[in-house]
Scaffold this active site. Structure first.
Site, PDB file in Angstrom:
ATOM      1  N   LYS A   1     -13.788  -5.359   4.663  1.00 38.11           N
ATOM      2  CA  LYS A   1     -14.786  -4.432   5.214  1.00 38.11           C
ATOM      3  C   LYS A   1     -16.014  -5.205   5.678  1.00 38.11           C
ATOM      4  CE  LYS A   1     -13.235  -0.462   2.549  1.00 38.11           C
ATOM      5  NZ  LYS A   1     -13.256   0.251   1.280  1.00 38.11           N
TER       6      LYS A   1
ATOM      7  N   GLN B   1     -16.768   1.537  -3.741  1.00 40.82           N
ATOM      8  CA  GLN B   1     -15.334   1.247  -3.713  1.00 40.82           C
ATOM      9  C   GLN B   1     -14.640   1.877  -4.928  1.00 40.82           C
ATOM     10  OE1 GLN B   1     -13.618  -0.515  -1.216  1.00 40.82           O
ATOM     11  NE2 GLN B   1     -11.830   0.213  -2.338  1.00 40.82           N
TER      12      GLN B   1
ATOM     13  N   ASP C   1     -17.577   7.633   3.583  1.00 39.11           N
ATOM     14  CA  ASP C   1     -16.200   7.947   3.171  1.00 39.11           C
ATOM     15  C   ASP C   1     -15.853   9.413   3.436  1.00 39.11           C
ATOM     16  OD1 ASP C   1     -14.573   5.924   2.312  1.00 39.11           O
ATOM     17  OD2 ASP C   1     -15.421   5.838   0.289  1.00 39.11           O
TER      18      ASP C   1
END
Ligand code: NAP
Length: 281
Positions: free
Chosen positions: A52, A96, A119
């Site tokens: 990422k 995460q 997200d």
């Protein structure tokens, strides 16, 4: 059969985002910023976060990774999220997953400001998506959606079957297809006759976690099939779709690996840019 090349689609999306970030920099004299919080040292999470960060840098985003040991107190993480919520240089925040057991995942998700929730997991974004309002959309289904649209720009009236009803994949995927005026059936482990449902579909999105569940004789000729599954088997990584069989009947199919996976990270970058743009309005 069209083999949907996720690596190529992701590279194209990153190229578009790079240009957009450069234009935003000229216009606003600043760039979107993505902050990832990584807790613990689980190898897959470390690899995802590294990828990422690399992709974020490649498109010109400001990127930061904040690392904590897996013994970190929940309070410390929540306070850091609050700090990032109030930091104008941060456009997107991602924590995460999975998290250590002592940290309440839902509390973490709900502490992230909805406007920075790259997200798309915050209940406000989930609600906005299902109401058809502007929202962040979870990265994996967003990537699937963009790949389907490239193959078939007009989805109106198409029959879509989504296999799996997780909050991460199946449910948001259903909302995206509904928004495109598909007639959507969402299926799950209690669905009576999954094969019969799939045989009706112009579009199948499989997000289950069972190796090669969707067989060749479950798929209508010329259907578009998107395979979200990532399953480790003795024969290596396989998806939820029996690739060899399905490739003989489908119009288009994503491979595993190299299909949905690469698009997921590119969509995280896209979500960061979208959050930045909304914050500048
Ligand atoms: P999940 O939360 O475990 O959900 C799986 C879904 O599949 C559930 O809704 C479950 O039904 C349904 N299901 C289970 N057995 C079934 C069966 N026999 N027939 C029909 N439906 C069945 O999984 P997820 O997080 O959505 O992930 C799914 C897969 O995608 C996994 O392989 C994961 O590794 C992969 N994945 C890939 C990416 C990527 O970037 N490519 C990202 C995320 C996940 P119930 O609700 O009834 O239990």
């Amino acid at each position: 059969m069209i083999l949907i090349d996720g690596k190529k689609a992701a590279a194209e999306l990153r190229e578009e985002l790079k240009q957009e970030v450069a234009d935003l920099k000229t216009k606003h004299n600043k760039v979107p910023g993505l902050t990832v919080i990584l807790i613990g040292d689980m190898a897959p999470s470390q690899i995802y976060v590294r990828n990422k960060e690399k992709s974020a840098n490649e498109v010109g985003l400001k990127s930061e990774v904040i690392k904590y040991p897996d013994t970190v107190e929940e309070k410390t993480v929540l306070e850091k999220i609050e700090e990032l919520n109030n930091d104008e240089t941060v456009s997107g925040i991602l924590v995460q997953l999975p998290l250590p057991k002592h940290i309440d995942k839902q509390k973490v998700i709900e502490t992230i400001a909805p406007s920075k929730d790259v997200d798309g997991f915050h209940p406000m974004n989930v609600g906005n998506l299902s109401s058809g309002y502007e929202s962040s959309v979870p990265c994996t289904p967003l990537g699937c959606y963009l790949m389907i649209k490239k193959i078939e720009p007009n989805l109106s009236g198409k029959k879509a079957v989504v296999v799996g009803r997780s909050n991460l994949n199946g449910k948001p995927m259903t909302q995206l297809l509904l928004k495109e005026n598909c007639t959507v059936t969402i299926t799950h482990s209690r669905t009576k006759d999954l094969k019969a449902e799939c045989l009706e579909a112009d579009i199948i999105v499989a997000a289950v976690g069972i190796p090669e569940l969707v067989k060749g004789d479950w798929v209508k000729k010329d259907a578009i099939v998107i395979d979200v599954g990532i399953n480790k088997t003795e024969n290596g990584l396989v998806g939820d779709v029996a690739f060899d069989e399905v490739s003989k009947v489908a119009k288009a199919l994503t491979p595993v690996p190299g299909g949905v996976g690469p698009m997921t990270i590119a969509c995280l970058l896209k979500n960061t840019v979208e959050c930045f743009k909304r914050s500048q309005k």
